[in-house]
Design an enzyme around this catalytic site. Structure first.
Site, short mmCIF file in Angstrom:
data_model
loop_
_atom_site.label_atom_id
_atom_site.label_comp_id
_atom_site.label_asym_id
_atom_site.label_seq_id
_atom_site.Cartn_x
_atom_site.Cartn_y
_atom_site.Cartn_z
N PRO C 77 0.83 -1.21 0.00
CA PRO C 77 0.00 0.00 0.00
C PRO C 77 0.86 1.26 0.00
CG PRO C 77 0.02 -1.01 2.18
CD PRO C 77 0.77 -1.94 1.27
N GLY C 79 0.37 5.58 -1.26
CA GLY C 79 -0.71 6.51 -1.57
C GLY C 79 -0.49 7.30 -2.84
N SER C 106 -4.22 1.35 -0.79
CA SER C 106 -4.02 2.22 0.36
C SER C 106 -5.26 3.04 0.67
CB SER C 106 -2.85 3.17 0.06
OG SER C 106 -2.82 4.24 0.99
N ARG C 165 10.00 13.59 7.39
CA ARG C 165 10.74 13.54 6.12
C ARG C 165 11.18 14.94 5.78
NH1 ARG C 165 5.56 10.70 4.44
NH2 ARG C 165 5.63 9.23 6.17
N HIS C 213 7.35 0.79 6.73
CA HIS C 213 6.83 1.84 5.84
C HIS C 213 7.95 2.44 4.99
CE1 HIS C 213 3.01 1.62 8.00
NE2 HIS C 213 3.77 1.51 9.08
N ASP C 244 7.54 -6.11 3.47
CA ASP C 244 7.82 -5.15 2.41
C ASP C 244 9.06 -4.34 2.80
OD1 ASP C 244 7.11 -2.92 4.05
OD2 ASP C 244 5.07 -2.88 3.27
N ILE C 247 12.97 -4.54 -1.49
CA ILE C 247 13.01 -5.54 -2.57
C ILE C 247 13.35 -4.84 -3.89
CG2 ILE C 247 11.59 -7.12 -3.95
CD1 ILE C 247 12.09 -8.30 -1.23
N ARG C 248 14.47 -5.23 -4.49
CA ARG C 248 14.87 -4.62 -5.76
C ARG C 248 15.22 -5.64 -6.83
NH1 ARG C 248 12.71 -1.37 -3.34
NH2 ARG C 248 13.36 0.72 -2.71
#
Lengths: 318, 318, 318, 318
Positions: C77, C79, C106, C165, C213, C244, C247-248
């Site tokens: 999820p 946004g 989301s 942030r 997150h 989550d 992951i690449r």
């Protein structure tokens, strides 16, 4: 430019020496991992400073095989000092005498042992010997050094092979044609394992120098400060243990002593000092190390060298 | 430019090869972590050098499945040597023969096994086989290689999937149209775990090559030198263990032998040598590794390969 | 420019998105340590590849709470998808449906749940809920999502505080005015400790998403792959565990499954795909991960997801 | 430029202060290893955040030796605040009073204790004393500070030697001629080992500040956050333990409290705030730390400081 720390001398030497000479002094074997790790290994050691102590008097003196020196930093054997200053090893001898410390003269000196002795008649000196296949030649050298007042003989254990220094090969490094290469408590140089320390003691040495020749011989060997503990634990105070390699500040000296070294010896920093101002330059280098070492003692709560022990340090969490 | 070490050949190849070919040779899978770790892992291993030994004679020879070679470095199977020099695998075979070592010829050679054998009739060679679904095709290849004098068969265990090399996909890398792809002690290549080593021995192999194909297949797998100990401990001398990946200096070779490898094989460095000067270039690469390996033996106190054991190394404190 | 790997999509998004939007998507909390460690932590895990296996058939399918998906990578999820492409979450839903995987929608979607359901009527979707103080509002949302065919409800456990942030504050980041934010197996998202995992199970959840997150909330928390083992060991197969963050590549997916995750979800990479070409771009991202995951399975010897276990990995020596 | 985090204040100070002053504030001893490790050490600590908790009310208040402060961040003793702003320590005192926290006034203040007290008559202040050889001088200072309402005396344990800050020596750093240097629960500052913590408690202190003077004295000592655990485990709640050094974010504060500190003190960040806008600038610095600390509490599930314990953190795997 004021000279504040040994790095300043390094920067000076790099700027003023011919590139070929600089690279000869600076070079390490192969990829220079061991040369560089000699320095980095000190960063992984952390002090456990004690502060609640009377630090009004600090005494940096120590005794090497019965001879007192003003602080536990001597001059390691390196060759060809005339590449750094015109007076070569005579300047080195004078600086060491003036600072009252030990100078290990290299077999590959560009002054004779007699010239060196005459330049600093009261200096405390050992002579470092590479054992030649021609035993008579070695014996002759030893006798001359003994006659010239050298008090110790340092036997280099790990030769006659020369490490692969890529820059020297690229530069086709050779001594200028006018330079020539010119005895005796027994000290073995180049020991890095407990097995060899045991063997050396069975041969009757009075001291062991933990050394990897500044990382110029075998690449991939341990930093000398990392090897020190193994050797110290093996000899158990039966002989004195010294170290060279990677000393750049007074706190490096203190760390080496905390891990059991009786004294350390500087190689490249001595050459940088000679490059800067001959005898005076080397005295400055030694004075800086003396002052930094004394300050480190003060800031960790050590009044004299006998108070410096292993509980003064721990290995970094990183 | 004098060629002093293998990095010099790498720099030459990078400069002179077409970008697409360089990237094909250099590429690793995905983010190239395993490719790079193959080299970095050697830096985490430190020698414990012994110095108090007579080093007047040093013998680098060893024996692979009964055949003597001059030193424990052979040529790993890599494909398409005509991308590096016009004579392709014929040059490789001549260089290996001249240096008296083992050349593992790839299934993806751009010369036929008969051409390779004719170019170096006295060479010691193994043939590497990818097992095709078409078993008849595989069988035919094996018979031809056997008839051409190849003495061993290397079975590649971990295919037929091709790793994701991003640069090759970007470059849409393809062989030039005129190139085609052209027998028998059993050796299994690509084993990285004790489980697979056990399984391989139950299938009756005489040797195991610890390999991750230069990090070109699976990214995130271990460096081969890190996997070596697990395999060596599992096989317990029942079969010979070899290694490829990341060898760049003679001291890397010595570390691999100290951890139990009987011999190592070089991949990309061989291609760089071929790129530089064909057969002569590859001979230079092998000669440098020989000389560096011999010097590393001397500086760590090993007179011959039987003296190289695990007590020669330790893992770095960092 | 061909899109070979997820980094290519990242580079594209960085280049083409408005700086403010890029920084909103990319930003992590405070000094971004956790955001970055989410990726770096995978590099510290090494595969133990098995090679002696028949890899002619590889099956990447798995089952999430009873529903089969084509491979264990879903959409996390995130946004405001209209910031990435004009069709917003409708594109996301279509891509996930086309690739037959799970899309967690989301609360902060810029399409209504009804619009999303109409865009991809056969898609497998869960609805992620931030629990408002206004319980009636939450309840209304859940009923609408349920009516729109969403099969699961993901409860976000660690809010309503928003991480700091720095770039968003500097940019005074706000949604464009025309965007609005628009349900039921129970899954708890944001669990990082065994204590909370126990508590969640006592509340009757069927699954747990290990998540920080994307490092956007608390800086200094663990990488999700580092937290995974603690959670997996705690729940002991009583509920499904997902992850989550970071992951690449397909091998990252394989590592997460080896350490016990049933499925992973991608956040930022999905936004990059949408930025590149809407639905088609996101399908490309998912297809690349599918192909890389399948290749990683092949190269490590796993025929299907049930064969992926903890013995497939080890932690790096470095 | 909006000031979002403490780094913004650092950048401002570096840009606007005279170089000599900046280097005096920023400098560490020797190679600055300890100064830098003070910050880096926090990165090796990871939170174990709890999320399933009611976070509607968060209380950041704590009590220092019986006096309540609004959050556990005070002002560490640093000298010469008039180098940062014209009002010097008067601004510092006003900002600390406004934010309701503790200000440890340095012996090397450029305002008198009477001026400081007059500027912020209701402030909570301790006085830091370097013990002079001239005991009468020390005693006089203490009596004046006591009379001016200072509630605590901080004794600096590890002097009178000054660390070697290379830049200050190069700059020949001296105070401008118009600046002069201007008392009493007992707190000992500068303790880094369990031996000294024991000794300090035997001398009857009520608190210990774990400090290395911002890495300005001994280089090579441990980061204060690394020393904290040893001290906390030794004192076992018999006295309060505080810490200074390396605090740059609210999550650093939370980590220090999780490892047992009752409160932390900021040194250089306070000087940056004063440089930016005097009292107002320092209030902004304190407000940012307050808000970040409160948010970190919320995101890790701590409602008040009594819930912050060692199970909140773990050391990083890297």
């Amino acid at each position: 430019m004021p000279m504040i720390c040994l790095s300043d001398f390094e920067a000076y030497a790099k700027k003023h020496l011919p590139k070929t000479t600089w690279e000869f002094f600076a070079g390490g074997a192969d990829e220079c991992c061991t040369r560089d790790d000699n320095l980095l290994a000190y960063k992984r050691i952390r002090f456990r400073p004690r502060v609640l102590r009377d630090m009004s008097v600090i005494d940096t003196r120590t005794i090497l095989l019965g001879t007192e020196i003003s602080f536990p930093v001597g001059i390691a054997p390196t060759g060809f000092h005339q590449l750094a200053c015109s007076d070569g090893e005579k300047s080195t001898a004078r600086a060491a005498e003036a600072m009252n410390t030990c100078y290990i003269t290299s077999t590959y000196s560009t002054c004779t042992v007699e010239e060196i002795a005459a330049a600093a008649p009261n200096g405390f000196r050992w002579f470092q010997l590479y054992i030649h296949r021609n035993r008579a030649l070695s014996e002759g050298l030893v006798r001359r050094a003994e006659a010239a007042g050298f008090q110790g003989l340092v036997l280099t254990a790990d030769l006659p092979y020369v490490g692969k220094r890529r820059d020297d090969i690229r530069n086709n490094f050779q001594l200028p044609p006018h330079m020539t290469v010119k005895n005796f408590e027994g000290v073995f140089e180049g020991i890095l394992t407990k097995e060899d320390a045991d063997l050396a003691m069975r041969h009757g040495v009075q001291g062991i120098i933990v050394s990897n020749h500044g990382g110029r011989q075998l690449d991939g060997g341990p930093a000398t400060i990392d090897s020190l503990i193994e050797i110290v634990d093996t000899v158990q105070d039966r002989v004195e243990v010294y170290l060279d390699g990677g000393i750049r500040t007074g706190s490096d000296v203190l760390k080496a002593l905390a891990l059991g070294a009786k004294c350390v010896f500087i190689g490249r920093p001595a050459l940088w000092g000679l490059t800067y101002k001959g005898e005076e330059g080397l005295r400055e280098v030694l004075q800086i190390l003396h002052d930094e070492f004394r300050l480190s003692m003060a800031l960790t709560g050590c009044q004299n060298v006998s108070e410096i022990g292993r509980n003064l340090v721990q290995f970094s969490k990183l």
